[in-house]
Design an enzyme around this catalytic site. Structure first.
Site, PDB file in Angstrom:
ATOM      1  CD  GLU A  62      -4.495   2.335  -9.519  1.00  0.00           C
ATOM      2  OE1 GLU A  62      -3.799   1.566  -9.528  1.00  0.00           O
ATOM      3  OE2 GLU A  62      -5.379   2.725  -9.041  1.00  0.00           O
ATOM      4  CB  ILE A  82      -0.792   0.067   1.140  1.00  0.00           C
ATOM      5  CG1 ILE A  82      -1.932  -1.353   1.170  1.00  0.00           C
ATOM      6  CG2 ILE A  82      -1.886   1.293   1.072  1.00  0.00           C
ATOM      7  CD1 ILE A  82      -2.329  -1.629  -0.134  1.00  0.00           C
TER       8      ILE A  82
END
Length: 378
Positions: A243, A160
């Site tokens: 994204e 992450i």
């Protein structure tokens, strides 16, 4: 950067603003950030104060109401920095995490969080990937169960970006038995049971913090459900397009910067009685790479324009992600080769670009996954 048919005077102004910020605030200082493993908060706050962290978000909460083309201009200009760890720290906040709040947040959620997101006071992360699930969102195992006026989240997330230092996390969790019964939740740093399992050491993106996240009976209010229950899978799929355009812009920006650095180098570096530029193979290989980059860039701008027209371009964006992820590796490796031994020395810009480029064919949808997304739509 050459103008495109989609450019406006405002786009050029934005490019110049971002270039000044990078030259003043990033390039002279970012080597220390590489060693520290993160981008200083005060730098991100200054970006927010300059209006650069909420370009695509609504103006009532401090954003710029920009369209996809303007957002692409920002991402490409930002990616002229030779410090990709800085670039991805920002793009995760602006293009990969923040849009979940922008698109799915209700009025109360936006009023509470979005002004701080735009100002750089609250840095975002999106927690989807797990040890056994990345692009395959339906395979996630982190779950959330309703308990009165709360949800209880359990599970682990992996890889992450911004995971160590973020303030606001948008977390995907299974909320039903179906493969696609996924919901998104807002989890704030400091929530009991939520922790950073470990900070992960990477080959590249050294100034970007990356973490394993642990959710151990994390209780969040029912009001922290982001969007509709059970619709998180589709929210993730939708935002993948934003994204992947941003990652395409990052790849193209790095290609442009690597070619610029290499053209300067081969014109100055003397070998065999003259500059390297006198060697035909070097001139021709750089010329071909530049042609490929310019062609990919035009496709990228067309994709962003198509988004502004409301078109369904999953196939095209998947092509773009696959194409640019592979192209940046071809360009940067060749440019590194033409730098000779200096291209393998740490703290040189070309070595850093080479090291950082590798993940662009992996993260945000590996090339092979993207090509399958392309193929299934013929």
């Amino acid at each position: 950067m050459e103008a495109t048919i989609y450019d406006t005077p405002e786009h050029q102004t934005l490019r110049e603003q971002v270039a000044r910020f990078i030259a003043r605030e990033v390039e002279p200082h970012a080597q220390a950030w590489e060693e520290a493993g993160c981008v200083p908060r005060d730098v991100l706050r200054r970006m927010g104060q300059a209006g650069l962290l909420g370009i695509a978000f609504e103006s009532e909460h401090g954003g710029g109401d920009a369209d996809a083309l303007t957002n692409l201009v920002f991402a490409e200009a930002l990616s002229q920095s030779t410090f990709a760890g800085f670039v991805i720290t920002v793009l995760v906040h602006t293009d990969m995490a923040g849009p979940h709040l922008h698109h799915a947040g209700n009025a109360a959620q936006k009023a509470k969080h979005l002004p701080r997101v735009c100002a750089g006071e609250a840095i975002c992360a999106v927690a989807i990937t797990e040890p056994g699930a990345g692009s395959d969102v339906a395979g996630i195992r982190t779950n959330a169960k309703r308990d009165g006026d709360h949800w209880v989240i359990n599970g682990t997330k992996m890889f992450i970006t911004n995971g160590v230092h973020a303030d606001l996390y948008f977390v995907a969790a299974k909320t039903g038995p179906g493969k696609r019964e996924v919901s998104m939740f807002i989890v704030e740093k400091g929530t009991p049971g939520f922790s950073v399992g470990r900070a992960l050491k990477k080959t590249g993106w050294l100034s970007s913090d990356t973490a394993e996240l642990v959710f151990d009976n994390v209780r969040v209010p029912a009001a922290n459900l982001l969007g509709e229950e059970g619709k998180g899978f589709y929210a993730v799929m939708k935002n993948f397009q934003t994204e992947r355009v941003a990652l395409g812009a990052m790849a193209i920006g790095h290609c442009q910067r690597a070619l610029e650095l290499t053209l300067d180098h081969v014109r100055q570096r003397q070998a065999f009685g003259g500059p390297l530029w006198d060697q035909q193979t070097i001139r021709q290989r750089l010329s071909m790479l530049d042609a490929k980059v310019r062609a990919a860039r035009q496709f990228m701008y067309h994709c962003a324009w198509s988004v502004t027209q409301g078109r369904d371009i999953v196939q095209q964006v998947s092509m773009l992600k696959a194409l640019t992820g592979e192209l940046v590796n071809e360009v940067v490796q060749t440019c590194q080769q033409f730098h000779g031994g200096m291209g393998f020395i740490r703290e040189t810009a070309i070595e850093r670009l080479w090291r950082d480029a590798r993940v662009l064919a992996i993260g945000g949808g590996a090339t092979e996954v993207m090509l399958e997304e392309v193929a299934k739509r013929y």
